[in-house]
Design a protein around this motif. Structure first.
Motif, PDB file in Angstrom:
ATOM      1  N   ILE A 207       0.703  -1.062  -0.025  1.00 18.71           N
ATOM      2  CA  ILE A 207       0.050  -0.174   0.074  1.00 18.71           C
ATOM      3  C   ILE A 207       0.954   1.139   0.223  1.00 18.71           C
ATOM      4  CG2 ILE A 207      -1.599   1.186   1.363  1.00 18.71           C
ATOM      5  CD1 ILE A 207      -2.994  -1.269   2.284  1.00 18.71           C
ATOM      6  N   ARG A 208       1.858   1.275   0.780  1.00 23.07           N
ATOM      7  CA  ARG A 208       2.902   2.425   0.922  1.00 23.07           C
ATOM      8  C   ARG A 208       3.448   2.562  -0.607  1.00 23.07           C
ATOM      9  NH1 ARG A 208       7.687   2.078   5.289  1.00 23.07           N
ATOM     10  NH2 ARG A 208       8.056   0.465   4.016  1.00 23.07           N
ATOM     11  N   GLU A 209       3.758   1.611  -0.978  1.00 27.21           N
ATOM     12  CA  GLU A 209       4.671   1.392  -2.301  1.00 27.21           C
ATOM     13  C   GLU A 209       3.767   2.051  -3.443  1.00 27.21           C
ATOM     14  OE1 GLU A 209       5.791  -2.377  -2.769  1.00 27.21           O
ATOM     15  OE2 GLU A 209       7.656  -2.342  -1.293  1.00 27.21           O
ATOM     16  N   ASN A 210       2.551   1.804  -3.465  1.00 29.75           N
ATOM     17  CA  ASN A 210       1.559   2.135  -4.507  1.00 29.75           C
ATOM     18  C   ASN A 210       1.267   3.622  -4.249  1.00 29.75           C
ATOM     19  OD1 ASN A 210       1.687  -0.165  -5.904  1.00 29.75           O
ATOM     20  ND2 ASN A 210       0.022  -1.204  -4.799  1.00 29.75           N
ATOM     21  N   ALA A 211       1.504   4.258  -3.210  1.00 32.41           N
ATOM     22  CA  ALA A 211       0.828   5.464  -2.974  1.00 32.41           C
ATOM     23  C   ALA A 211       0.963   6.560  -3.910  1.00 32.41           C
ATOM     24  CB  ALA A 211       1.326   6.048  -1.649  1.00 32.41           C
ATOM     25  N   LYS A 212       2.379   6.395  -4.722  1.00 30.75           N
ATOM     26  CA  LYS A 212       2.835   7.297  -5.657  1.00 30.75           C
ATOM     27  C   LYS A 212       2.050   6.902  -6.941  1.00 30.75           C
ATOM     28  CE  LYS A 212       6.821   4.358  -7.227  1.00 30.75           C
ATOM     29  NZ  LYS A 212       6.390   3.394  -6.006  1.00 30.75           N
TER      30      LYS A 212
END
Length: 292
Positions: A207-212
Motif C-alpha cells: 500500500i505504501r509503495e503504491n501511494a505514488k
C-alpha cells in the motif's frame, strides 16, 4: 478485487464465527464445564508414571482412561525407549484411581503404576498470567513497530484489530471443539500472531509503495490493488504452512493433534484477516477528507 467495498460482508463472517464461539463458551459454562477445557497445567490435577510392560498405542490408552474417569483430555507422554508413560489428568480420588488401575490391568496385565503426584494449582495460576502477559507484550510491541514503520498510528491500530480478530477466532475454536487448553495454547497464540502480522505487513508495505501511483483520494483503489498484488503470495504462504500442519494433524499422536488443530484454524484466520480485514480497518480509521 473489491475488498474494501465488501468489508461489511467480511466483518459479518468474522462476527458470526466469534459469536458462535461465545455461545459455545456460555453453553459450557451453563453445563458447569467451564468456558474452556482447561488441562491440568491450568487447573491442577494428578500426575503419575505408568509402565505398561508391553507395546501400546497411545490412543487406546487415552480412550481407556477417558472411559473410566470421564475426562476427555488426559495427557499421556511416552518415555522414549521404554513402555512407560507419564499421565496427567484432573484430580481423582483414591476410589477412581483404583478403578482406573483395575481397567488398565485388564488391558495391560503387566502394567505397574509408579509415583503419584499432585500438580499444584498455584503453578496453573502463574501459567495463565504468563499467557496473558506474553500476548499483551507481543501486541504492544507490534503496535509500536508498525506505527513507527509506516509513520501512522492508524496502520498500527488496524493491524492490532486484525490480530485481536485472530485471537478471538482461535479462542472460539478452543471453545467449540473443546480443545484442551495447555502449554501449547500459549505457543499457538503467539505463533498465529506472528504469522498473521507478517502477512499484514506485506500488504501494508505494498500500500505504501503504491501511494505514488494513485491520487490522494483514491484510497479504496490503492488498498484493493495492493491486496490483489499480494494475494497470491498470501495464499501460497498459507497453503504451504497448512499442508505441513495438516500432515501433523492427520498422522500425529493426540498431543500433537491438540496443537495442530488450533494452529490450522489460526493460520486460516490470520490469512483471512490480513486479506479481508486489516486493509478495510485501515480505511475506516482514515479521516473523512482522505476517503472522498
Amino acid at each position: 478485487m473489491k475488498i474494501v467495498e465488501n468489508r461489511k460482508k467480511f466483518f459479518a463472517v468474522s462476527l458470526i464465527i466469534i459469536l458462535i464461539g461465545l455461545a459455545a463458551m456460555l453453553y459450557h459454562i451453563s453445563q458447569g464445564n467451564g468456558a474452556f477445557s482447561y488441562d491440568v497445567e491450568f487447573t491442577g490435577g494428578t500426575s503419575f508414571e505408568l509402565d505398561l510392560g508391553e507395546e501400546y498405542k497411545q490412543k487406546d490408552l487415552q480412550n481407556l482412561i477417558t472411559e473410566v474417569t470421564g475426562q476427555n483430555s488426559p495427557q499421556i507422554q511416552s518415555v522414549l525407549g521404554t513402555n512407560g508413560v507419564t499421565v496427567k489428568l484432573q484430580s481423582i480420588d483414591s476410589q477412581m484411581r483404583q478403578a482406573m488401575m483395575t481397567a488398565i490391568h485388564e488391558r495391560y496385565p503387566n502394567a505397574v503404576m509408579g509415583e503419584i503426584n499432585d500438580v499444584s494449582a498455584t503453578v496453573s495460576g502463574e501459567m495463565q498470567y504468563a499467557a496473558i502477559q506474553a500476548t499483551l507484550l507481543a501486541v504492544i510491541a507490534m503496535l509500536i513497530y508498525i506505527s513507527l514503520r509506516f509513520r501512522d498510528i492508524r496502520a498500527g491500530g488496524s493491524a492490532i484489530i486484525a490480530l485481536v480478530h485472530d485471537v478471538l477466532v482461535v479462542l472460539a475454536a478452543y471453545a467449540i471443539f473443546r480443545i484442551p487448553v495447555n502449554n501449547t495454547f500459549i505457543v499457538v497464540l503467539l505463533t498465529v500472531l506472528g504469522y498473521s502480522i507478517n502477512s499484514t505487513i506485506v500488504i501494508f508495505d505494498r500500500i505504501r509503495e503504491n501511494a505514488k501511483n494513485f491520487h490522494e483520494h483514491q484510497v479504496v483503489e490503492k488498498i484493493n490493488k495492493s491486496i490483489s498484488q499480494t494475494f497470491a503470495r498470501s495464499i501460497n504462504t498459507s497453503l504451504t504452512t497448512i499442508f505441513t500442519v495438516g500432515a501433523i494433524y492427520v498422522i500425529g499422536v493426540p498431543t500433537l493433534k491438540e496443537f495442530a488443530l488450533p494452529m490450522l484454524i489460526g493460520i486460516l484466520a490470520g490469512a483471512y484477516s490480513s486479506i479481508c480485514i486489516s486493509g478495510s480497518v485501515w480505511y475506516l480509521l482514515l479521516p473523512k477528507y482522505k476517503k472522498a
